[in-house]
Design a protein around this motif. Structure first.
Motif, mmCIF file in Angstrom:
data_model
loop_
_atom_site.group_PDB
_atom_site.id
_atom_site.type_symbol
_atom_site.label_atom_id
_atom_site.label_comp_id
_atom_site.label_asym_id
_atom_site.label_seq_id
_atom_site.Cartn_x
_atom_site.Cartn_y
_atom_site.Cartn_z
ATOM 1 N N CYS A 1 8.485 16.941 -3.624
ATOM 2 C CA CYS A 1 9.589 15.974 -3.531
ATOM 3 C C CYS A 1 9.859 15.527 -2.096
ATOM 4 O O CYS A 1 10.050 14.341 -1.833
ATOM 5 C CB CYS A 1 10.875 16.578 -4.097
ATOM 6 S SG CYS A 1 10.757 17.118 -5.803
ATOM 7 N N VAL A 2 9.872 16.470 -1.168
ATOM 8 C CA VAL A 2 10.178 16.135 0.219
ATOM 9 C C VAL A 2 9.112 15.208 0.799
ATOM 10 O O VAL A 2 9.424 14.280 1.559
ATOM 11 C CB VAL A 2 10.343 17.420 1.072
ATOM 12 C CG1 VAL A 2 10.469 17.090 2.554
ATOM 13 C CG2 VAL A 2 11.561 18.202 0.592
ATOM 14 N N ASP A 3 7.864 15.399 0.420
ATOM 15 C CA ASP A 3 6.802 14.506 0.891
ATOM 16 C C ASP A 3 7.026 13.086 0.372
ATOM 17 O O ASP A 3 6.830 12.104 1.101
ATOM 18 C CB ASP A 3 5.428 15.020 0.448
ATOM 19 C CG ASP A 3 5.041 16.327 1.120
ATOM 20 O OD1 ASP A 3 5.631 16.654 2.181
ATOM 21 O OD2 ASP A 3 4.161 17.027 0.579
ATOM 22 N N ILE A 4 7.450 12.978 -0.874
ATOM 23 C CA ILE A 4 7.739 11.656 -1.449
ATOM 24 C C ILE A 4 8.928 11.033 -0.730
ATOM 25 O O ILE A 4 8.908 9.847 -0.388
ATOM 26 C CB ILE A 4 7.989 11.775 -2.971
ATOM 27 C CG1 ILE A 4 6.698 12.200 -3.674
ATOM 28 C CG2 ILE A 4 8.501 10.441 -3.535
ATOM 29 C CD1 ILE A 4 6.876 12.571 -5.137
ATOM 30 N N GLU B 1 7.900 9.590 2.538
ATOM 31 C CA GLU B 1 7.198 8.314 2.361
ATOM 32 C C GLU B 1 8.170 7.185 2.034
ATOM 33 O O GLU B 1 7.996 6.053 2.499
ATOM 34 C CB GLU B 1 6.122 8.427 1.282
ATOM 35 C CG GLU B 1 4.938 9.271 1.694
ATOM 36 C CD GLU B 1 4.271 8.751 2.954
ATOM 37 O OE1 GLU B 1 4.037 7.529 3.074
ATOM 38 O OE2 GLU B 1 3.968 9.578 3.831
ATOM 39 N N THR B 2 9.194 7.470 1.221
ATOM 40 C CA THR B 2 10.181 6.413 0.930
ATOM 41 C C THR B 2 10.978 6.064 2.182
ATOM 42 O O THR B 2 11.334 4.906 2.386
ATOM 43 C CB THR B 2 11.134 6.805 -0.225
ATOM 44 O OG1 THR B 2 11.858 7.978 0.125
ATOM 45 C CG2 THR B 2 10.366 6.994 -1.533
ATOM 46 N N ALA B 3 11.238 7.056 3.041
ATOM 47 C CA ALA B 3 11.926 6.771 4.306
ATOM 48 C C ALA B 3 11.055 5.882 5.196
ATOM 49 O O ALA B 3 11.552 4.960 5.849
ATOM 50 C CB ALA B 3 12.282 8.069 5.024
ATOM 51 N N GLY C 1 0.820 -1.208 0.000
ATOM 52 C CA GLY C 1 0.000 0.000 0.000
ATOM 53 C C GLY C 1 0.852 1.256 0.000
ATOM 54 O O GLY C 1 0.527 2.244 -0.680
ATOM 55 N N GLN C 2 1.939 1.234 0.753
ATOM 56 C CA GLN C 2 2.844 2.390 0.766
ATOM 57 C C GLN C 2 3.448 2.625 -0.614
ATOM 58 O O GLN C 2 3.540 3.771 -1.070
ATOM 59 C CB GLN C 2 3.964 2.184 1.788
ATOM 60 C CG GLN C 2 3.530 2.370 3.222
ATOM 61 C CD GLN C 2 4.682 2.123 4.172
ATOM 62 O OE1 GLN C 2 5.137 0.998 4.331
ATOM 63 N NE2 GLN C 2 5.158 3.188 4.796
ATOM 64 N N VAL C 3 3.861 1.547 -1.278
ATOM 65 C CA VAL C 3 4.444 1.681 -2.618
ATOM 66 C C VAL C 3 3.408 2.262 -3.581
ATOM 67 O O VAL C 3 3.716 3.183 -4.358
ATOM 68 C CB VAL C 3 4.986 0.328 -3.128
ATOM 69 C CG1 VAL C 3 5.352 0.399 -4.602
ATOM 70 C CG2 VAL C 3 6.174 -0.115 -2.288
ATOM 71 N N ARG C 4 2.180 1.761 -3.528
ATOM 72 C CA ARG C 4 1.125 2.301 -4.403
ATOM 73 C C ARG C 4 0.869 3.778 -4.088
ATOM 74 O O ARG C 4 0.666 4.588 -4.995
ATOM 75 C CB ARG C 4 -0.155 1.479 -4.272
ATOM 76 C CG ARG C 4 -0.082 0.120 -4.977
ATOM 77 C CD ARG C 4 -1.444 -0.554 -5.039
ATOM 78 N NE ARG C 4 -1.998 -0.807 -3.712
ATOM 79 C CZ ARG C 4 -1.768 -1.887 -2.977
ATOM 80 N NH1 ARG C 4 -0.984 -2.835 -3.446
ATOM 81 N NH2 ARG C 4 -2.326 -2.029 -1.794
ATOM 82 N N GLY C 5 0.913 4.128 -2.805
ATOM 83 C CA GLY C 5 0.722 5.526 -2.418
ATOM 84 C C GLY C 5 1.822 6.421 -2.953
ATOM 85 O O GLY C 5 1.566 7.541 -3.418
ATOM 86 N N ILE C 6 3.048 5.948 -2.905
ATOM 87 C CA ILE C 6 4.172 6.723 -3.451
ATOM 88 C C ILE C 6 3.998 6.895 -4.952
ATOM 89 O O ILE C 6 4.227 7.985 -5.498
ATOM 90 C CB ILE C 6 5.515 6.054 -3.097
ATOM 91 C CG1 ILE C 6 5.755 6.115 -1.577
ATOM 92 C CG2 ILE C 6 6.666 6.704 -3.855
ATOM 93 C CD1 ILE C 6 6.903 5.235 -1.091
#
Length: 142
Positions: free
Chosen positions: A77-80, A83-85, A62-67
């Motif tokens: 960019c910082v929000d992305i 999320e990757t962190a 779900g996190q990957v789909r959200g990204i």
């Protein structure tokens, strides 16, 4: 294809030949002071946490789909990156669970059978790769 995991930890495989595991009678006849765990009786140590691991993996999906949606929507960019962190932290937490189970189960079993060196070297190689460190050429136990 099998990984670098010692063959006796792959159900149905023989640790010596790489072929099918010997029958129970042959295993019993060849047993020494430390009898190997029969392939049909071996259970990976993470088996008890399988449902929890699957739930964590589903959340990561779900996190990957959200990204991916964030990128499609041209979000900041910082929000992305945040999320990757968070995704990386989730992967690390899952890895720690599997590692703990491996050490407490598989490695402990190998130690009881007098075969700990190969398993400890294997774990250390995985930890080194995870931390971005070079893997040693020959194990310390050699």
């Amino acid at each position: 294809m099998l990984s670098d995991t010692p063959l006796e930890y792959h159900p149905g495989m023989s640790p010596t030949s790489g072929g099918p595991a010997p029958t129970a009678a042959a295993t019993t006849a060849a047993a020494t002071t430390t009898a190997p765990i029969p392939a049909e009786d071996f259970r990976h140590s993470y088996s008890k946490d399988k449902a929890q691991l699957r739930r964590r993996l589903s959340r990561m999906e779900g996190q990957v789909r959200g990204i991916a949606r964030m990128i499609e929507r041209d979000e900041y960019c910082v929000d992305i990156l945040q999320e990757t962190a968070a995704l990386r932290a989730a992967i690390d937490a899952l890895s720690i669970l599997v590692l703990e189970d491996h050490v407490q189960g598989c490695v402990r079993t190998a130690a009881e059978r007098g075969e700990a060196d190969a398993y400890v070297d294997e774990v250390m190689d995985v930890v080194r790769r995870t931390l971005g460190r070079p893997v040693r050429g020959a194990g310390r136990s050699a």
